[in-house]
Design a protein around this motif. Structure first.
Motif, PDB file in Angstrom:
ATOM      1  N   ILE A 498       1.323 113.921  47.337  1.00 20.07           N
ATOM      2  CA  ILE A 498      -0.073 113.168  47.543  1.00 20.07           C
ATOM      3  C   ILE A 498       0.710 111.553  46.947  1.00 20.07           C
ATOM      4  O   ILE A 498       1.299 112.105  45.470  1.00 20.07           O
ATOM      5  N   HIS A 499       0.613 110.902  47.229  1.00 23.17           N
ATOM      6  CA  HIS A 499       0.771 109.756  46.884  1.00 23.17           C
ATOM      7  C   HIS A 499      -0.446 107.777  46.654  1.00 23.17           C
ATOM      8  O   HIS A 499      -0.911 108.878  47.521  1.00 23.17           O
ATOM      9  N   LYS A 500       0.031 107.516  45.705  1.00 25.08           N
ATOM     10  CA  LYS A 500      -0.954 106.533  46.010  1.00 25.08           C
ATOM     11  C   LYS A 500      -0.883 105.792  47.176  1.00 25.08           C
ATOM     12  O   LYS A 500      -2.681 105.318  47.777  1.00 25.08           O
ATOM     13  N   GLU A 501      -0.070 105.279  48.407  1.00 28.05           N
ATOM     14  CA  GLU A 501      -0.165 104.498  49.271  1.00 28.05           C
ATOM     15  C   GLU A 501      -0.241 105.711  50.643  1.00 28.05           C
ATOM     16  O   GLU A 501      -0.994 105.004  51.442  1.00 28.05           O
ATOM     17  N   LEU A 502       0.425 106.391  50.284  1.00 26.07           N
ATOM     18  CA  LEU A 502       0.503 107.661  51.344  1.00 26.07           C
ATOM     19  C   LEU A 502       0.628 109.361  50.969  1.00 26.07           C
ATOM     20  O   LEU A 502       0.431 109.482  50.017  1.00 26.07           O
ATOM     21  N   LEU A 503       0.361 110.100  52.303  1.00 24.47           N
ATOM     22  CA  LEU A 503       0.122 111.453  51.959  1.00 24.47           C
ATOM     23  C   LEU A 503       1.084 111.604  53.580  1.00 24.47           C
ATOM     24  O   LEU A 503       0.835 111.896  54.153  1.00 24.47           O
ATOM     25  N   ASP A 580      -2.835 129.560  57.524  1.00 20.18           N
ATOM     26  CA  ASP A 580      -2.580 130.974  56.606  1.00 20.18           C
ATOM     27  C   ASP A 580      -3.318 129.976  55.399  1.00 20.18           C
ATOM     28  O   ASP A 580      -3.375 131.069  54.324  1.00 20.18           O
ATOM     29  N   ARG A 581      -2.214 129.262  54.709  1.00 19.75           N
ATOM     30  CA  ARG A 581      -2.132 128.929  53.521  1.00 19.75           C
ATOM     31  C   ARG A 581      -1.976 127.366  53.443  1.00 19.75           C
ATOM     32  O   ARG A 581      -0.549 126.764  54.505  1.00 19.75           O
ATOM     33  N   LEU A 582      -2.675 126.684  52.829  1.00 18.33           N
ATOM     34  CA  LEU A 582      -2.431 125.572  52.864  1.00 18.33           C
ATOM     35  C   LEU A 582      -1.551 124.648  50.533  1.00 18.33           C
ATOM     36  O   LEU A 582      -3.086 125.257  49.995  1.00 18.33           O
ATOM     37  N   LEU A 583      -0.958 124.194  50.388  1.00 25.11           N
ATOM     38  CA  LEU A 583      -0.785 123.832  49.648  1.00 25.11           C
ATOM     39  C   LEU A 583      -0.767 122.746  48.336  1.00 25.11           C
ATOM     40  O   LEU A 583      -0.182 121.985  50.077  1.00 25.11           O
ATOM     41  N   VAL A 584      -1.392 121.920  48.123  1.00 22.48           N
ATOM     42  CA  VAL A 584      -1.373 120.183  48.082  1.00 22.48           C
ATOM     43  C   VAL A 584      -1.212 120.046  46.031  1.00 22.48           C
ATOM     44  O   VAL A 584      -0.931 120.566  45.223  1.00 22.48           O
ATOM     45  N   ASP A 585      -0.060 118.974  46.812  1.00 23.56           N
ATOM     46  CA  ASP A 585       0.325 118.861  44.941  1.00 23.56           C
ATOM     47  C   ASP A 585      -0.542 117.666  44.748  1.00 23.56           C
ATOM     48  O   ASP A 585      -1.211 117.331  44.416  1.00 23.56           O
ATOM     49  N   MET A 586      -0.432 118.900  42.594  1.00 21.58           N
ATOM     50  CA  MET A 586      -1.482 118.251  41.935  1.00 21.58           C
ATOM     51  C   MET A 586      -1.176 117.558  40.927  1.00 21.58           C
ATOM     52  O   MET A 586      -2.045 117.365  40.229  1.00 21.58           O
ATOM     53  N   GLY A 587       0.208 117.263  41.006  1.00 23.79           N
ATOM     54  CA  GLY A 587       0.722 116.586  40.127  1.00 23.79           C
ATOM     55  C   GLY A 587      -0.077 115.226  39.588  1.00 23.79           C
ATOM     56  O   GLY A 587       0.596 114.702  38.957  1.00 23.79           O
ATOM     57  N   TYR A 588       0.150 114.924  40.908  1.00 23.59           N
ATOM     58  CA  TYR A 588      -0.589 113.234  40.043  1.00 23.59           C
ATOM     59  C   TYR A 588      -2.578 113.072  40.324  1.00 23.59           C
ATOM     60  O   TYR A 588      -3.122 112.028  39.168  1.00 23.59           O
ATOM     61  N   LYS A 589      -2.940 113.284  40.808  1.00 17.62           N
ATOM     62  CA  LYS A 589      -4.520 113.633  40.916  1.00 17.62           C
ATOM     63  C   LYS A 589      -4.707 115.231  41.379  1.00 17.62           C
ATOM     64  O   LYS A 589      -5.509 115.318  42.338  1.00 17.62           O
ATOM     65  N   PRO A 590      -4.761 115.710  40.045  1.00 20.57           N
ATOM     66  CA  PRO A 590      -5.333 117.166  40.173  1.00 20.57           C
ATOM     67  C   PRO A 590      -7.166 117.588  40.312  1.00 20.57           C
ATOM     68  O   PRO A 590      -7.604 117.916  41.319  1.00 20.57           O
ATOM     69  N   GLY A 591      -7.572 116.272  40.253  1.00 18.37           N
ATOM     70  CA  GLY A 591      -9.860 116.265  39.960  1.00 18.37           C
ATOM     71  C   GLY A 591      -9.644 116.262  41.167  1.00 18.37           C
ATOM     72  O   GLY A 591     -10.208 116.656  41.944  1.00 18.37           O
ATOM     73  N   ILE A 592      -9.045 115.107  41.765  1.00 20.54           N
ATOM     74  CA  ILE A 592      -9.465 114.803  43.323  1.00 20.54           C
ATOM     75  C   ILE A 592      -8.815 116.051  44.129  1.00 20.54           C
ATOM     76  O   ILE A 592      -9.533 115.934  45.116  1.00 20.54           O
ATOM     77  N   VAL A 593      -7.795 116.744  44.773  1.00 22.70           N
ATOM     78  CA  VAL A 593      -7.677 117.509  44.689  1.00 22.70           C
ATOM     79  C   VAL A 593      -8.193 118.641  44.719  1.00 22.70           C
ATOM     80  O   VAL A 593      -8.082 119.666  46.026  1.00 22.70           O
ATOM     81  N   ALA A 594      -8.605 118.920  43.535  1.00 18.53           N
ATOM     82  CA  ALA A 594      -9.892 120.576  43.165  1.00 18.53           C
ATOM     83  C   ALA A 594     -11.191 120.186  44.020  1.00 18.53           C
ATOM     84  O   ALA A 594     -11.451 121.404  44.838  1.00 18.53           O
ATOM     85  N   SER A 595     -11.353 118.295  44.020  1.00 18.14           N
ATOM     86  CA  SER A 595     -12.667 118.620  44.734  1.00 18.14           C
ATOM     87  C   SER A 595     -12.972 118.877  46.627  1.00 18.14           C
ATOM     88  O   SER A 595     -13.533 118.551  46.708  1.00 18.14           O
ATOM     89  N   VAL A 596     -11.619 118.706  46.858  1.00 14.94           N
ATOM     90  CA  VAL A 596     -11.491 118.505  48.188  1.00 14.94           C
ATOM     91  C   VAL A 596     -11.436 119.384  48.218  1.00 14.94           C
ATOM     92  O   VAL A 596     -11.383 120.409  49.262  1.00 14.94           O
ATOM     93  N   LYS A 597     -11.121 120.732  47.528  1.00 11.43           N
ATOM     94  CA  LYS A 597     -10.834 121.692  48.183  1.00 11.43           C
ATOM     95  C   LYS A 597     -12.171 122.598  48.003  1.00 11.43           C
ATOM     96  O   LYS A 597     -12.458 123.321  48.870  1.00 11.43           O
ATOM     97  N   GLN A 598     -12.820 122.617  46.571  1.00 15.95           N
ATOM     98  CA  GLN A 598     -14.736 122.065  47.224  1.00 15.95           C
ATOM     99  C   GLN A 598     -15.120 122.270  48.693  1.00 15.95           C
ATOM    100  O   GLN A 598     -15.941 122.654  48.488  1.00 15.95           O
ATOM    101  N   LYS A 599     -14.745 120.786  48.978  1.00 15.65           N
ATOM    102  CA  LYS A 599     -15.524 120.439  49.657  1.00 15.65           C
ATOM    103  C   LYS A 599     -14.576 120.796  51.037  1.00 15.65           C
ATOM    104  O   LYS A 599     -15.827 121.375  51.903  1.00 15.65           O
ATOM    105  N   ALA A 600     -13.284 120.647  51.008  1.00 17.63           N
ATOM    106  CA  ALA A 600     -12.733 121.261  52.939  1.00 17.63           C
ATOM    107  C   ALA A 600     -11.693 122.009  53.134  1.00 17.63           C
ATOM    108  O   ALA A 600     -11.885 122.445  54.045  1.00 17.63           O
ATOM    109  N   GLY A 601     -11.264 122.409  51.431  1.00 20.04           N
ATOM    110  CA  GLY A 601      -9.965 123.293  51.842  1.00 20.04           C
ATOM    111  C   GLY A 601     -10.455 124.926  51.535  1.00 20.04           C
ATOM    112  O   GLY A 601     -10.039 125.608  52.380  1.00 20.04           O
TER     113      GLY A 601
END
Length: 765
Positions: A498-503, A580-601
């Motif tokens: 995750i980056h500000k401009e791109l994924l 089978d497994r999706l990992l998402v970098d939490m170093g930049y915006k951990p709260g957003i990543v956790a929210s997306v996990k609850q909603k779609a991941g």
């Protein structure tokens, strides 16, 4: 017609004898043998006296016959006869006398005189000042001891000097055990051949060193004759092998076998008695070299000669250079045994900056080595215009025309030049000076090769044989189209950076052998161009979700990307599979990543954080297991209860970056190989950007720590984009989390929580 019985011819005698009722009893061949045996007892060689012939036959019949010998006894007697004959042939006595003992003594006092006297064909040119300095240091190292390394231009005779030094050291008894070491095994075997040829063919060596050379020459280059060679009944114990040459032992022989000049000079045994020259290579097992003499004493190498101890491949490689330096400092210099000092001579040529020769010749790094580094040219001519004209004439008109141009212009063309060896030029080839020869060489081999091979000033940098290149990444394609999972794969993993401009994201399929296939990668939003950087991207999350803030755009983009890929069916042969497994970098915006996990991941998605565990730190495998934690193969899920953190996995990126690089460098089909989608050709150019991210974004150094050797990674100073490298690292770690195991990996252990009665009562409430 009457027959004279006192003067029968052979035919007449045969007719008389065979005309009796007994029939044919005598043949012409048998009669011939009888006439030879009886000589003139019954004839004159042509005619036979019948009465005397009969009398001789009766005498032969009455003569006592020797006892008949059985077959075994006959073989034994014949064997004794053969052994006696062989032993007589293998007796090399007497040993010749020394032809010129004063000449021999003078050569023993000076290595230079030794080379000039006994090897005039090899050293027919006038010595240079560099040669004389090197010869003086060789003599000092052989007679007094020490470590001496010298680099000379190709063709300067450094290898020949080293071989002559070995022979000089042994013949005069300065060093009883000399070991010649080459860069490789085939090269090492060639080091001994010229020494053996000199023993067989050099007449001056035989004339002045008969006690050492005569027994070797008597072998006639046959190792079969060495076993029984003796002098007046006593074995010489010579050895004539491919990798070992043992000089004859004449200790204890009668005085007449030792040349009179040596006895008069006070020698009781030959100076080279029982001395040995062996050969080996740096890639062979050098440990434990020793030789037992006839008197029971054990000797180890006291002089080591290393002849160009690196190959071009090893000189180019940082890793192989380090390995060979370890062998030099450990195995080679330790060959003399505990507490013993060894002398060493090393001839070398610099090929690359930082190679073995360049390192050992650096007195700051290796002050114990007395080093000498010479050049072919110490200063080049200053008149470039005339030399350019010379080479144009040489190219178009030939060597002779170029020399004719050089001859009248020699003074002007040589201005400013200084060469090390004035006698080095090819007179037969039309050259008339050493400067002309050096300039021709430089033009022929090129400036880089000339600087390394003839100037000992390498301009080429070393590379590691473990460094992955962008070309290797682009060429490593699987042949499967984008989005197609190979049939042998059982797991599918994804990582999003995750980056500000791109994924940035990548999807990889894995076999049970941990062979991986990159089936998809890209950015969200898609940039629709092959070359770009994060800094110059034009299609951004902010533009795609106009009106949303930075966090809102990242959230929306991540949710859309996660939903699309987790709900996608991926084709695998005749079946379908999902991630089978999706990992998402939490170093930049951990709260957003956790929210997306609850909603779609859901359970497939997990937050991830990369950590570079250095060599000085404890590796993950040595972590103490606590309740609620999971320790995997270079990844770790901590217990975040009561910490306020989101559940996540910590990934050792130092290990997994090495894993990805080695996988992309591994040949297709081997265990652990990683390939990109597509076929050879244009698809390779489409992968140019990911190849830059993977191969040219970071550098590493190997550091030794308590846990072993660790490759510590860091970005280049320009900090190029490395985001797809991070994605491949995350995909590989995710594969390990879902059960794909590298060779030797143990299954992850999850500590089960032990519940108390108080825990159960609290849960019921």
């Amino acid at each position: 017609m009457a027959i004279d019985l006192t003067k029968l011819t052979q035919s007449e005698l045969l007719q008389v004898v065979n005309s009796t009722p007994q029939g044919e009893t005598l043949t012409r061949s048998r009669l011939r043998r009888q006439m030879d045996a009886g000589a003139f007892r019954f004839g004159d060689g042509t005619h036979v006296h019948l009465v005397r012939y009969v009398r001789w036959l009766v005498g032969e019949m009455d003569r006592p016959r020797p006892a008949k010998v059985d077959y075994a006894e006959a073989r034994r007697r014949q064997a004794e006869t053969n052994r006696a004959a062989t032993k007589s042939i293998q007796d090399i006595a007497p040993i010749p006398q020394i032809e010129d003992y004063p000449r021999r003594k003078a050569c023993g006092a000076s290595f230079r005189v030794f080379c000039e006297t006994y090897f005039p064909a090899a050293f027919h040119r006038t010595w240079s000042d560099d040669h004389l300095r090197v010869i003086a240091k060789i003599e000092k190292a052989v007679r007094e001891g020490g470590l001496f390394a010298f680099a000379m231009p190709r063709g300067s005779g450094k290898t020949t000097l080293a071989r002559c030094a070995a022979l000089w050291a042994v013949l005069y008894g300065y060093r009883p055990f000399v070991c010649l070491i080459g860069a490789a095994d085939d090269r090492a075997k060639e080091l001994l051949l010229p020494i053996k040829k000199h023993a067989l063919e050099n007449p001056l060596l035989l004339a002045d060193f008969p006690e050492a050379v005569h027994p070797l020459r008597a072998l006639e280059n046959s190792s079969k004759r060495q076993l029984q060679q003796h002098c007046r009944g006593r074995l010489t114990h010579v050895h004539w092998g491919q990798n070992k040459l043992v000089f004859p032992t004449i200790e204890g022989f009668s005085g007449e076998d030792l040349p009179a000049a040596l006895r008069q000079d006070g020698f009781e045994i030959s100076p080279s008695c029982g001395s040995i020259i062996t050969t080996t290579s740096l890639d062979a097992n050098m440990r434990g070299q020793q030789h037992t003499r006839v008197d029971g004493s054990i000797i180890r190498p006291s002089l080591v000669l290393l002849d160009d101890p690196q190959t071009r491949d090893s000189a180019r490689s940082v890793d192989q250079t380090h390995k060979r330096l370890e062998l030099l400092n450990g195995d080679v210099l330790g060959m003399a045994g505990p507490g013993e000092q060894i002398s060493a001579l090393m001839t070398c040529t610099k090929m690359y900056e930082g190679d073995l020769a360049d390192t050992v010749l650096d007195r700051e790094q290796y002050p114990e080595w007395d080093s000498e580094c010479t050049r072919l040219v110490y200063s080049f001519p200053t008149n470039d215009k005339l030399w350019e004209e010379y080479f144009e004439i040489r190219r178009s008109g030939g060597k002779a025309a170029a020399t004719e141009f050089y001859r009248p212009n020699q003074a002007a063309m040589d201005a400013g030049a200084a060469v090390a060896w004035e006698a080095r030029y090819d007179g037969k080839g039309g050259e008339i000076s050493a400067i002309q020869h050096a300039m021709n060489l430089r033009k022929k081999v090129g400036p880089d090769a000339f600087a390394a091979e003839y100037q000992n000033e390498p301009s080429l940098q070393q590379t590691s044989d473990q460094v992955l290149t962008a070309d290797q990444v682009m060429e490593k394609t699987s042949g499967y189209p984008r989005g197609q999972v190979p049939p042998a794969c059982t797991k599918l993993t994804m990582f999003i950076d995750i980056h500000k401009e791109l994924l940035f994201y990548a999807v990889c399929a894995w076999e049970e052998t941990f062979s991986g296939y990159v089936v998809d990668y890209g950015t969200f939003p898609d940039q629709r161009r092959l070359a770009f950087t994060l800094a110059d991207t034009t299609r951004t999350l902010g533009k795609m979700f106009a009106g949303a803030g930075t966090d809102g755009a990242i959230h929306a983009g991540l949710e859309q990307l996660v939903s699309a890929y987790l709900n996608r069916d991926w084709s695998r042969g005749g079946s379908l599979m999902r991630i089978d497994r999706l990992l998402v970098d939490m170093g930049y915006k951990p709260g957003i990543v956790a929210s997306v996990k609850q909603k779609a991941g859901g359970s497939t998605m997990m937050l991830a954080k990369g950590i570079g565990i250095r060599a000085s730190r404890k590796p993950i495998a040595e972590y103490a297991r606590r309740p609620g934690e999971t320790i995997g193969h270079y990844w770790y899920i901590p217990n975040v209860r009561k910490t306020g953190q989101f559940q996540h996995v910590l990934v050792d990126v130092n290990y997994w970056k090495r894993f990805v690089h080695e996988g992309l460098a591994t040949a297709a089909g081997d265990r652990g190989s990683i390939s990109l989608f597509g076929k050879d050709g244009n698809d390779g150019r489409h992968h140019e950007l990911i190849a830059e991210h993977v191969a040219r974004s970071e550098k590493w150094v190997e550091v030794i720590g308590p846990g072993g050797v660790v490759r510590e990674w860091s970005p280049w100073p320009t900090r190029p984009d490395n985001h797809w490298l991070d994605c491949l690292v995350g995909c590989a770690a995710a594969a390990s989390m879902v059960g794909i195991k590298p060779a030797g990996e143990a299954a992850p252990v999850r500590q089960r929580k032990r519940y108390t009665q108080e825990d159960l009562r609290r849960k019921d409430v």
